[in-house]
Design a protein around this motif. Structure first.
Motif, PDB file in Angstrom:
ATOM      1  N   THR A 159       0.831  -1.209   0.000  1.00 45.89           N
ATOM      2  CA  THR A 159       0.000   0.000   0.000  1.00 45.89           C
ATOM      3  C   THR A 159       0.864   1.258   0.000  1.00 45.89           C
ATOM      4  N   PRO A 160       0.301   2.372  -0.459  1.00 43.68           N
ATOM      5  CA  PRO A 160       1.051   3.630  -0.427  1.00 43.68           C
ATOM      6  C   PRO A 160       1.377   4.111   0.977  1.00 43.68           C
ATOM      7  N   ILE A 161       0.624   3.655   1.985  1.00 44.05           N
ATOM      8  CA  ILE A 161       0.865   4.113   3.350  1.00 44.05           C
ATOM      9  C   ILE A 161       1.667   3.109   4.163  1.00 44.05           C
ATOM     10  N   GLY A 162       2.205   2.081   3.492  1.00 39.42           N
ATOM     11  CA  GLY A 162       2.952   1.055   4.223  1.00 39.42           C
ATOM     12  C   GLY A 162       4.324   1.501   4.666  1.00 39.42           C
ATOM     13  N   ASN A 163       4.940   2.435   3.919  1.00 36.12           N
ATOM     14  CA  ASN A 163       6.268   2.924   4.263  1.00 36.12           C
ATOM     15  C   ASN A 163       6.522   4.232   3.512  1.00 36.12           C
ATOM     16  N   PRO A 164       7.542   4.990   3.896  1.00 38.56           N
ATOM     17  CA  PRO A 164       7.768   6.309   3.282  1.00 38.56           C
ATOM     18  C   PRO A 164       8.044   6.279   1.785  1.00 38.56           C
ATOM     19  N   GLN A 165       8.831   5.290   1.311  1.00 42.41           N
ATOM     20  CA  GLN A 165       9.136   5.301  -0.125  1.00 42.41           C
ATOM     21  C   GLN A 165       7.893   5.034  -0.969  1.00 42.41           C
ATOM     22  N   ASN A 166       6.952   4.259  -0.437  1.00 40.14           N
ATOM     23  CA  ASN A 166       5.694   4.050  -1.152  1.00 40.14           C
ATOM     24  C   ASN A 166       4.895   5.351  -1.245  1.00 40.14           C
ATOM     25  N   LEU A 167       4.932   6.156  -0.182  1.00 41.04           N
ATOM     26  CA  LEU A 167       4.252   7.460  -0.223  1.00 41.04           C
ATOM     27  C   LEU A 167       4.797   8.292  -1.377  1.00 41.04           C
ATOM     28  N   VAL A 168       6.120   8.315  -1.488  1.00 42.55           N
ATOM     29  CA  VAL A 168       6.756   9.099  -2.547  1.00 42.55           C
ATOM     30  C   VAL A 168       6.328   8.593  -3.916  1.00 42.55           C
ATOM     31  N   ILE A 169       6.371   7.280  -4.107  1.00 44.01           N
ATOM     32  CA  ILE A 169       6.044   6.697  -5.413  1.00 44.01           C
ATOM     33  C   ILE A 169       4.583   6.934  -5.770  1.00 44.01           C
ATOM     34  N   ALA A 170       3.681   6.682  -4.824  1.00 41.24           N
ATOM     35  CA  ALA A 170       2.250   6.809  -5.113  1.00 41.24           C
ATOM     36  C   ALA A 170       1.864   8.245  -5.447  1.00 41.24           C
ATOM     37  N   ILE A 171       2.406   9.205  -4.704  1.00 39.88           N
ATOM     38  CA  ILE A 171       2.030  10.600  -4.923  1.00 39.88           C
ATOM     39  C   ILE A 171       2.695  11.152  -6.175  1.00 39.88           C
ATOM     40  N   GLU A 172       3.977  10.854  -6.373  1.00 36.93           N
ATOM     41  CA  GLU A 172       4.664  11.385  -7.550  1.00 36.93           C
ATOM     42  C   GLU A 172       4.133  10.791  -8.848  1.00 36.93           C
ATOM     43  N   SER A 173       3.807   9.506  -8.842  1.00 41.39           N
ATOM     44  CA  SER A 173       3.328   8.857 -10.067  1.00 41.39           C
ATOM     45  C   SER A 173       1.806   8.849 -10.170  1.00 41.39           C
ATOM     46  N   PHE A 180      -2.769   0.682  -6.717  1.00 39.88           N
ATOM     47  CA  PHE A 180      -1.499   0.330  -6.070  1.00 39.88           C
ATOM     48  C   PHE A 180      -1.657  -0.971  -5.285  1.00 39.88           C
ATOM     49  N   LEU A 181      -2.718  -1.032  -4.466  1.00 36.01           N
ATOM     50  CA  LEU A 181      -2.959  -2.201  -3.618  1.00 36.01           C
ATOM     51  C   LEU A 181      -3.166  -3.464  -4.444  1.00 36.01           C
ATOM     52  N   PHE A 182      -4.102  -3.401  -5.393  1.00 36.02           N
ATOM     53  CA  PHE A 182      -4.421  -4.606  -6.161  1.00 36.02           C
ATOM     54  C   PHE A 182      -3.323  -4.954  -7.158  1.00 36.02           C
ATOM     55  N   ILE A 452      15.204 -14.189  -3.667  1.00 37.22           N
ATOM     56  CA  ILE A 452      14.110 -15.069  -4.097  1.00 37.22           C
ATOM     57  C   ILE A 452      12.772 -14.338  -4.097  1.00 37.22           C
ATOM     58  N   VAL A 453      12.469 -13.611  -3.008  1.00 43.25           N
ATOM     59  CA  VAL A 453      11.173 -12.917  -2.909  1.00 43.25           C
ATOM     60  C   VAL A 453      11.059 -11.823  -3.969  1.00 43.25           C
ATOM     61  N   THR A 454      12.131 -11.069  -4.191  1.00 46.96           N
ATOM     62  CA  THR A 454      12.101 -10.024  -5.216  1.00 46.96           C
ATOM     63  C   THR A 454      11.865 -10.623  -6.591  1.00 46.96           C
ATOM     64  N   ALA A 455      12.595 -11.682  -6.913  1.00 42.54           N
ATOM     65  CA  ALA A 455      12.489 -12.296  -8.237  1.00 42.54           C
ATOM     66  C   ALA A 455      11.113 -12.904  -8.472  1.00 42.54           C
ATOM     67  N   ILE A 456      10.559 -13.558  -7.464  1.00 39.76           N
ATOM     68  CA  ILE A 456       9.249 -14.193  -7.629  1.00 39.76           C
ATOM     69  C   ILE A 456       8.138 -13.138  -7.717  1.00 39.76           C
ATOM     70  N   GLY A 457       8.288 -12.050  -6.973  1.00 41.95           N
ATOM     71  CA  GLY A 457       7.245 -11.043  -6.928  1.00 41.95           C
ATOM     72  C   GLY A 457       7.169 -10.150  -8.162  1.00 41.95           C
ATOM     73  N   LEU A 458       8.303  -9.880  -8.808  1.00 40.52           N
ATOM     74  CA  LEU A 458       8.325  -8.942  -9.935  1.00 40.52           C
ATOM     75  C   LEU A 458       7.355  -9.299 -11.062  1.00 40.52           C
ATOM     76  N   PRO A 459       7.286 -10.566 -11.492  1.00 39.34           N
ATOM     77  CA  PRO A 459       6.348 -10.890 -12.577  1.00 39.34           C
ATOM     78  C   PRO A 459       4.875 -10.743 -12.181  1.00 39.34           C
ATOM     79  N   LEU A 460       4.613 -10.674 -10.873  1.00 40.93           N
ATOM     80  CA  LEU A 460       3.231 -10.600 -10.401  1.00 40.93           C
ATOM     81  C   LEU A 460       2.724  -9.171 -10.246  1.00 40.93           C
ATOM     82  N   ILE A 461       3.623  -8.173 -10.383  1.00 40.76           N
ATOM     83  CA  ILE A 461       3.225  -6.775 -10.217  1.00 40.76           C
ATOM     84  C   ILE A 461       2.336  -6.363 -11.398  1.00 40.76           C
ATOM     85  N   ARG A 462       1.227  -5.726 -11.073  1.00 42.75           N
ATOM     86  CA  ARG A 462       0.268  -5.323 -12.112  1.00 42.75           C
ATOM     87  C   ARG A 462      -0.013  -3.839 -12.109  1.00 42.75           C
ATOM     88  N   ALA A 463       0.861  -3.032 -11.487  1.00 41.44           N
ATOM     89  CA  ALA A 463       0.604  -1.587 -11.443  1.00 41.44           C
ATOM     90  C   ALA A 463       1.884  -0.821 -11.701  1.00 41.44           C
TER      91      ALA A 463
END
Length: 463
Positions: A159-173, A180-182, A452-463
């Protein structure tokens, strides 16, 4: 952007170097002034060295991000007063089926709470519960502390409110909360499961240890056995029993109330939860996130119907000041032309429409997030990655995958995330634990988990 004159490049690099050293090592012997003061020092040097004009420095401060950060911190303060995190702690031990079940619960609860209440907050309030339960089960706390910190980082990416860098990404983009969530939730859920499996494989023998039969059955952690905490994502100030007198007195007073007064307390808690849910619904409805958070914060202040000063004092204003200084410092460093030159060199090898390009970008982001922290990395690379992606395809311009990589990167080392340091410090200070989670102990788990988590998660990102 062309390179600035040599004198500005040198002076801007010096100012950024001061900021970086004090942000990564806030207690260096030659200048132990801390992260917040180090951020302001870097910003001041940018203006003093004339890399930025005073007007440009003020314009670089992103007020929507500060407003959203402030609002969510106030909401979390009232949620803590309404015992939300105490109830989450009780879920850890409710009908527990043993150490493996406990570890999986920690992963799930830590991830979900971090997605909506920030990873730092979850780690502060859940570490004591985890240590208490591990002690009752006669188990070493190491795997459970790793589960708490790593899952908090993975969950906060959703989520955009999960951590500071997400806030930056969600608001700037301008990515809506729901999109973002889904767009990330599938990667987050799979990442949590994979992370739990890695932990189970690494600590299977430790988790097979059974409790002594003579030991009394595990009980839910009583509230008085857990130290209270000030909500402060920047420092997460720990309240010792001596300086938590006011909060203890508050709970004692509540316990001595008459039945009607207790019903008032229950209704107040329900009101806090309803307002918090309304905030999340408003985010999903794509209302302005910054003003939505501030509005809900003020609604909680009005609902409390008393002087808000004690609650507002728990907000980490030092974190807000840190962000102001960081915005100015990053803007100044960007104007030197160095980040642009580095990006121009790297861009041909970092095309996101190729697997090799995504791998290069992911590696660079993971390394920079652990060396220079994830928020500055996102500020420096975010817009450039989006612009490069837009030239390939307009739908690739969204940057939610950057949130995934920069956040999960925090699991690589003990210094990669504030959540890791919070868990380590809380465990070290705990009255009955005194456990020291070392850098190398974390690294042995963090390297394989992050990759491992980064590599597995990247193909699943839809936003």
């Amino acid at each position: 952007m062309a390179m600035a004159p040599t004198i500005k490049v040198v002076l801007g690099s010096i100012a950024f170097g001061v900021f970086w050293v004090l942000a990564v090592f806030p207690a260096v012997p030659f200048m132990p002034i801390g992260r917040t003061a180090g951020s302001l020092l870097g910003a001041m040097l940018m203006v003093l060295f004339q890399v930025l004009t005073p007007d440009q420095a003020y314009e670089s401060i992103d007020l929507p991000i500060l407003g959203l950060l402030f609002g969510t911190m106030v909401v979390s303060v009232y949620l803590e007063r309404a015992d939300m995190f105490k109830y989450l702690g009780k879920l850890l031990s409710w009908k527990s089926q043993g150490p493996k079940d406990l570890l999986c619960r920690i992963c799930l609860i830590s991830a979900i709470s971090s997605a909506f209440f920030t990873n730092d907050t979850s780690c502060v309030v859940l570490t004591e519960f985890v240590l208490k339960i591990a002690r009752q089960q006669n188990l070493p706390p190491h795997p459970f502390l790793l589960a708490l910190a790593s899952s908090a980082n993975i969950g906060s990416a959703a989520t955009p409110i999960g951590n500071p860098q997400n806030l930056v990404i969600a608001i700037e983009s301008k990515i809506p909360f729901g999109e973002f969530l889904f767009g990330i939730v599938a990667a987050m859920l799979v990442g949590i499961c994979v992370n739990a499996v890695i932990l189970l494989c690494m600590f299977w023998k430790v988790l097979c240890v059974q409790k002594d039969e003579e030991e009394p059955p595990m009980e839910v952690t009583p509230e008085e056995d857990v130290n209270s905490h000030r909500f402060s994502p920047a420092t997460m100030s720990h309240l010792t029993p001596e300086n938590s007198h006011d909060l203890n007195a508050y709970h004692e007073a509540m316990n001595s109330y008459s039945l009607p007064a207790k019903w008032k307390l229950i209704l107040w808690k329900i009101g806090v939860y309803v307002i918090t849910v309304a905030m999340l619904v408003s985010f999903l409805a794509e209302l302005n996130m910054s003003w939505t958070a501030i509005t809900d914060a003020m609604a909680l202040v009005v609902l409390d119907f008393k002087d808000a000063r004690p609650c507002l004092e728990k907000v980490s204003y030092s974190l807000l000041v840190f962000f102001c200084g960081m915005f100015v410092t990053i803007e100044g460093f960007d104007r030197t032309g160095i980040p642009e030159a580095i990006w121009n060199f790297m861009e041909p090898y970092a095309k996101i429409n190729k697997v090799s390009g995504v791998a290069v970008l992911a590696i660079v982001i993971v390394v920079l997030s652990n060396l220079a922290s994830n928020v500055p990395t996102v500020l420096l690379l975010g817009s450039r990655v989006a612009a490069a992606a837009a030239t390939i395809s307009p739908e690739k311009e969204k940057k939610a995958w950057l949130a995934w990589v920069s956040t999960v990167a925090g699991n690589l080392s003990l210094l990669g995330s504030a959540a890791n340091l919070i868990v380590c410090e809380q465990a070290r200070r705990a009255q009955h634990s005194g456990y020291n989670l070392t850098f190398w102990a974390h690294l042995k788990f963090g390297v394989p988990s992050t990759i491992i988590v980064t590599a597995i998660g990247l193909p699943l990102i839809r936003a």
